[in-house]
Scaffold this motif. Sequence first.
Motif, short mmCIF file in Angstrom:
data_model
loop_
_atom_site.label_atom_id
_atom_site.label_comp_id
_atom_site.label_asym_id
_atom_site.label_seq_id
_atom_site.Cartn_x
_atom_site.Cartn_y
_atom_site.Cartn_z
N ALA A 1 1.21 1.79 10.82
CA ALA A 1 0.33 0.66 11.12
C ALA A 1 1.14 -0.60 11.41
N ALA A 2 0.56 -1.48 12.22
CA ALA A 2 1.25 -2.72 12.59
C ALA A 2 1.56 -3.58 11.38
N SER A 3 0.74 -3.49 10.34
CA SER A 3 1.00 -4.29 9.14
C SER A 3 2.32 -3.90 8.49
N HIS A 4 2.70 -2.63 8.62
CA HIS A 4 3.97 -2.18 8.03
C HIS A 4 5.16 -2.65 8.87
N GLU B 1 10.99 -4.45 17.24
CA GLU B 1 10.18 -3.71 18.19
C GLU B 1 10.93 -3.54 19.51
N HIS B 2 11.60 -4.58 19.96
CA HIS B 2 12.40 -4.51 21.18
C HIS B 2 13.42 -3.38 21.05
N ARG B 3 14.12 -3.33 19.96
CA ARG B 3 15.16 -2.32 19.77
C ARG B 3 14.56 -0.91 19.68
N ILE C 1 11.88 1.54 2.36
CA ILE C 1 12.99 0.93 3.10
C ILE C 1 12.88 -0.59 3.08
N ALA C 2 11.66 -1.12 3.03
CA ALA C 2 11.50 -2.56 2.93
C ALA C 2 12.06 -3.08 1.61
N ASP D 1 9.58 -6.86 10.04
CA ASP D 1 9.94 -8.05 10.82
C ASP D 1 10.16 -9.25 9.92
N SER D 2 9.36 -9.36 8.86
CA SER D 2 9.50 -10.50 7.95
C SER D 2 10.84 -10.47 7.23
N ILE D 3 11.35 -9.27 6.96
CA ILE D 3 12.65 -9.16 6.30
C ILE D 3 13.75 -9.64 7.24
#
Length: 245
Positions: free
Chosen positions: A96-99, A139-141, A50-51, A104-106
């Motif tokens: 994992a948080a790294s994923h 993350e909020h959403r 998806i990224a 988030d970077s996108i």
Amino acid sequence: MMVYRSPAAGPAVEGRLRFGGVPLPLQEAVKVLGVEVDRELRFDGHIKHIAKKASHRVSALRRVASFLDRGGKLLLYKAQIRPYLEYAALSWMSCAASHTRRLDSIQRRALRLVDAADPPDPPDPPAQFEPVSPLDSLEHRRDVAALVVFHKAQVQGVLHLPGLRQPPRVATRSTRTVLTSGDAVEVPRSRASQHQRTFVGRVSRMWNIFTAAVPHIQEMNTQSVKLAANRWRLLKPTPLRLVIL
């Protein structure tokens, strides 16, 4: 596909599963309704997929950005890119948080594109330009969506969500650090950090904090819970660290 992490589990079953006399090879991952589930339930492959799709669409947005105003670029991001970052998010939120940081970077890339082109009139110093419409974090959403779904299961008793219901917490005293309410639920115990990030593991902890801060949760409809969860989540930091009690 078998769900396992032990190196010995796969060879022990290989060749024993048959259909019409034909042995079925074990798969490393299967796709269910657009979500790729791997044998370790880590969702690494799904997040990469998806990224990649969302990243290509950010590139497409860059090519048409000069023809759109800020509102148009933001609308295009919300309609054509963000859905890829959020589809079935409650099923893979244990990744994992790294994923999740990769997703988030996108979003940050897209927002930089929205704000960089077509600059506004020079501001009066020392004022600084602010984005025209900052977006909530992914993350909020996800957290707001998780609370709304949990309300449907826990309070409204939606028929197709009984597996998400958690037993109510036995009433205990409240302290300044541990708040309790009549709507609190038992938090599943686990030492595995991945299990603590799953829907039930994370949302049960959020639910107990949320219901302690928001009264009359039993009387709210879905829209009221969504608005209340959004206001509550805005007061919390991102990333949200939940205490493991």
